[in-house]
Design a protein around this motif. Structure first.
Motif, PDB file in Angstrom:
ATOM      1  N   PHE A 101      25.079  -3.673 -10.526  1.00 42.06           N
ATOM      2  CA  PHE A 101      25.470  -4.949 -10.592  1.00 42.06           C
ATOM      3  C   PHE A 101      26.846  -5.341 -11.148  1.00 42.06           C
ATOM      4  N   TYR A 102      27.201  -4.369 -12.007  1.00 40.08           N
ATOM      5  CA  TYR A 102      28.593  -4.614 -12.402  1.00 40.08           C
ATOM      6  C   TYR A 102      29.626  -4.298 -11.375  1.00 40.08           C
ATOM      7  N   ASP A 103      29.398  -3.092 -10.554  1.00 44.74           N
ATOM      8  CA  ASP A 103      30.034  -2.572  -9.601  1.00 44.74           C
ATOM      9  C   ASP A 103      30.316  -3.947  -8.440  1.00 44.74           C
ATOM     10  N   LYS A 104      29.490  -4.721  -8.471  1.00 37.10           N
ATOM     11  CA  LYS A 104      29.584  -6.117  -7.569  1.00 37.10           C
ATOM     12  C   LYS A 104      30.495  -7.327  -8.315  1.00 37.10           C
ATOM     13  N   ALA A 105      30.028  -7.253  -9.560  1.00 37.25           N
ATOM     14  CA  ALA A 105      30.627  -8.146 -10.196  1.00 37.25           C
ATOM     15  C   ALA A 105      32.033  -8.028 -10.754  1.00 37.25           C
ATOM     16  N   TYR A 106      32.454  -6.760 -10.875  1.00 44.23           N
ATOM     17  CA  TYR A 106      33.961  -6.384 -11.089  1.00 44.23           C
ATOM     18  C   TYR A 106      34.734  -6.383  -9.756  1.00 44.23           C
ATOM     19  N   ALA A 107      34.001  -6.546  -8.308  1.00 39.65           N
ATOM     20  CA  ALA A 107      34.629  -6.464  -7.333  1.00 39.65           C
ATOM     21  C   ALA A 107      34.586  -7.794  -6.875  1.00 39.65           C
ATOM     22  N   HIS A 108      34.058  -8.958  -7.360  1.00 39.86           N
ATOM     23  CA  HIS A 108      33.802 -10.118  -6.778  1.00 39.86           C
ATOM     24  C   HIS A 108      35.039 -10.960  -7.166  1.00 39.86           C
ATOM     25  N   PRO A 109      35.688 -11.761  -6.034  1.00 41.77           N
ATOM     26  CA  PRO A 109      36.878 -12.597  -6.583  1.00 41.77           C
ATOM     27  C   PRO A 109      36.794 -13.536  -7.471  1.00 41.77           C
ATOM     28  N   TRP A 110      35.677 -14.184  -7.593  1.00 38.88           N
ATOM     29  CA  TRP A 110      35.404 -15.216  -8.688  1.00 38.88           C
ATOM     30  C   TRP A 110      34.943 -14.514  -9.972  1.00 38.88           C
ATOM     31  N   LEU A 111      33.863 -13.894 -10.016  1.00 39.82           N
ATOM     32  CA  LEU A 111      33.054 -13.391 -11.324  1.00 39.82           C
ATOM     33  C   LEU A 111      33.915 -12.311 -11.940  1.00 39.82           C
ATOM     34  N   SER A 112      34.684 -11.716 -11.149  1.00 43.15           N
ATOM     35  CA  SER A 112      35.749 -10.434 -11.667  1.00 43.15           C
ATOM     36  C   SER A 112      36.677 -10.960 -12.856  1.00 43.15           C
ATOM     37  N   ARG A 113      37.124 -12.135 -12.602  1.00 41.75           N
ATOM     38  CA  ARG A 113      37.899 -13.191 -13.410  1.00 41.75           C
ATOM     39  C   ARG A 113      37.570 -13.000 -14.894  1.00 41.75           C
ATOM     40  N   TYR A 114      36.452 -13.156 -15.002  1.00 41.22           N
ATOM     41  CA  TYR A 114      35.780 -13.360 -16.244  1.00 41.22           C
ATOM     42  C   TYR A 114      35.692 -12.014 -16.866  1.00 41.22           C
ATOM     43  N   PHE A 115      36.055 -10.734 -16.390  1.00 36.27           N
ATOM     44  CA  PHE A 115      35.917  -9.620 -17.023  1.00 36.27           C
ATOM     45  C   PHE A 115      37.086  -8.819 -17.148  1.00 36.27           C
ATOM     46  N   THR A 116      38.334  -9.330 -16.823  1.00 31.32           N
ATOM     47  CA  THR A 116      39.582  -8.596 -16.809  1.00 31.32           C
ATOM     48  C   THR A 116      40.110  -7.713 -18.037  1.00 31.32           C
ATOM     49  N   ASP A 117      39.571  -8.377 -19.339  1.00 34.37           N
ATOM     50  CA  ASP A 117      39.758  -7.451 -20.268  1.00 34.37           C
ATOM     51  C   ASP A 117      38.659  -6.600 -21.157  1.00 34.37           C
ATOM     52  N   LYS A 118      37.662  -6.563 -20.236  1.00 35.28           N
ATOM     53  CA  LYS A 118      36.431  -5.863 -20.811  1.00 35.28           C
ATOM     54  C   LYS A 118      36.304  -4.672 -19.893  1.00 35.28           C
ATOM     55  N   PRO A 119      35.936  -3.353 -20.642  1.00 39.45           N
ATOM     56  CA  PRO A 119      35.538  -2.340 -19.712  1.00 39.45           C
ATOM     57  C   PRO A 119      34.465  -2.327 -19.280  1.00 39.45           C
TER      58      PRO A 119
ATOM     59  N   ARG B 236      35.765 -22.000 -29.471  1.00 38.03           N
ATOM     60  CA  ARG B 236      36.563 -20.613 -29.700  1.00 38.03           C
ATOM     61  C   ARG B 236      35.955 -19.847 -31.390  1.00 38.03           C
ATOM     62  N   ALA B 237      35.771 -18.391 -31.188  1.00 37.18           N
ATOM     63  CA  ALA B 237      35.516 -17.948 -32.283  1.00 37.18           C
ATOM     64  C   ALA B 237      36.713 -17.693 -33.178  1.00 37.18           C
ATOM     65  N   TYR B 238      37.771 -17.620 -32.853  1.00 41.20           N
ATOM     66  CA  TYR B 238      39.127 -17.884 -33.667  1.00 41.20           C
ATOM     67  C   TYR B 238      40.220 -18.783 -32.885  1.00 41.20           C
ATOM     68  N   PRO B 239      41.106 -19.212 -33.622  1.00 44.65           N
ATOM     69  CA  PRO B 239      42.124 -20.197 -32.943  1.00 44.65           C
ATOM     70  C   PRO B 239      42.619 -19.821 -31.416  1.00 44.65           C
ATOM     71  N   THR B 240      43.085 -18.567 -31.550  1.00 42.43           N
ATOM     72  CA  THR B 240      44.013 -17.970 -30.260  1.00 42.43           C
ATOM     73  C   THR B 240      42.945 -17.333 -29.387  1.00 42.43           C
ATOM     74  N   GLN B 241      41.747 -17.333 -29.580  1.00 44.86           N
ATOM     75  CA  GLN B 241      40.767 -16.712 -28.349  1.00 44.86           C
ATOM     76  C   GLN B 241      40.702 -17.866 -27.081  1.00 44.86           C
ATOM     77  N   PRO B 242      41.034 -17.096 -26.119  1.00 47.32           N
ATOM     78  CA  PRO B 242      41.215 -17.781 -24.791  1.00 47.32           C
ATOM     79  C   PRO B 242      39.753 -18.456 -24.303  1.00 47.32           C
ATOM     80  N   VAL B 243      39.968 -19.553 -23.689  1.00 43.82           N
ATOM     81  CA  VAL B 243      38.664 -20.195 -23.207  1.00 43.82           C
ATOM     82  C   VAL B 243      38.497 -19.737 -21.779  1.00 43.82           C
ATOM     83  N   LEU B 244      37.696 -19.275 -21.234  1.00 39.99           N
ATOM     84  CA  LEU B 244      37.450 -18.636 -20.109  1.00 39.99           C
ATOM     85  C   LEU B 244      36.857 -19.689 -18.930  1.00 39.99           C
ATOM     86  N   ASN B 245      37.780 -20.370 -18.152  1.00 41.33           N
ATOM     87  CA  ASN B 245      37.594 -21.410 -17.148  1.00 41.33           C
ATOM     88  C   ASN B 245      38.129 -20.952 -15.733  1.00 41.33           C
ATOM     89  N   PHE B 246      37.496 -20.475 -14.795  1.00 43.09           N
ATOM     90  CA  PHE B 246      38.419 -19.994 -13.715  1.00 43.09           C
ATOM     91  C   PHE B 246      37.740 -20.908 -12.502  1.00 43.09           C
TER      92      PHE B 246
END
Ligand code: HEM
Length: 140
Positions: free
Chosen positions: A24-42, A128-138
């Motif tokens: 599943f995550y091989d697909k998600a991390y390769a998907h042009p839209w869904l992968s954008r939510y995971f850029t900073d997560k191993p 946001r959990a803290y003020p500088t946390q980015p909102v993820l909206n792609f």
């Protein structure tokens, strides 16, 4: 009796979740839209969290110690369209792991119970959990 076994047992225990979430995550991390939510997560971290969470949800050992799904996703704009794309990807991953259609449907039903808690209709609903946390909206 087989009917008394948990979904976790009927799926064959932890190795099944490890296999499905790798696919599943091989697909998600390769998907042009869904992968954008995971850029900073191993990827491996997400695979492990998802595995522990789902094992616990489906009647296996209590091994998940992360946030609740609602709070883990409070800063993410997950629309119905995005949720359903992910669900389709999950469905394909379960099938590719060699699981029967019956068990796949039970897995997807358990997953779908989170749709209402996770889906938002606009960025205004993101928290946001803290003020500088980015909102993820792609956009797609
Ligand atoms: C399209 C839908 C989804 C997207 C885009 C998404 C995205 C993400 C992202 C980016 C994270 C990392 C959050 C962070 O650490 O800051 C995450 C964590 C997580 N997600 Fe999702 N997710 C989705 C649906 C789901 C669903 C349906 C479930 C299961 C019910 C789920 C379970 C989890 C879990 C257990 C974590 C780890 C939470 C933690 O320990 O902090 N996700 N997700």
């Amino acid at each position: 009796m087989a009917i008394d076994k948990t979904l976790y047992d009927r799926l064959g225990g932890k190795p099944t979740y490890v296999t499905v979430h790798k696919i599943f995550y091989d697909k998600a991390y390769a998907h042009p839209w869904l992968s954008r939510y995971f850029t900073d997560k191993p990827q491996e971290l997400l695979e492990n969290q998802q595995t522990d969470f789902m094992i616990q949800l489906m009647g296996g050992p209590k091994c998940y110690s992360g946030k609740s799904p609602k709070s883990a996703h409070q800063h993410i704009l997950i629309t119905d369209e995005l949720f359903e794309l992910r669900a389709q990807m999950l469905s394909e991953s379960i099938t590719e792991a060699g699981i029967s259609d019956e068990l796949r449907d039970e897995w997807l039903a358990a997953d779908a119970t989170f749709q209402r808690a996770l889906v938002k209709t606009s960025e205004d609903e993101c928290v946001r959990a803290y003020p500088t946390q980015p909102v993820l909206n792609f956009q797609r």
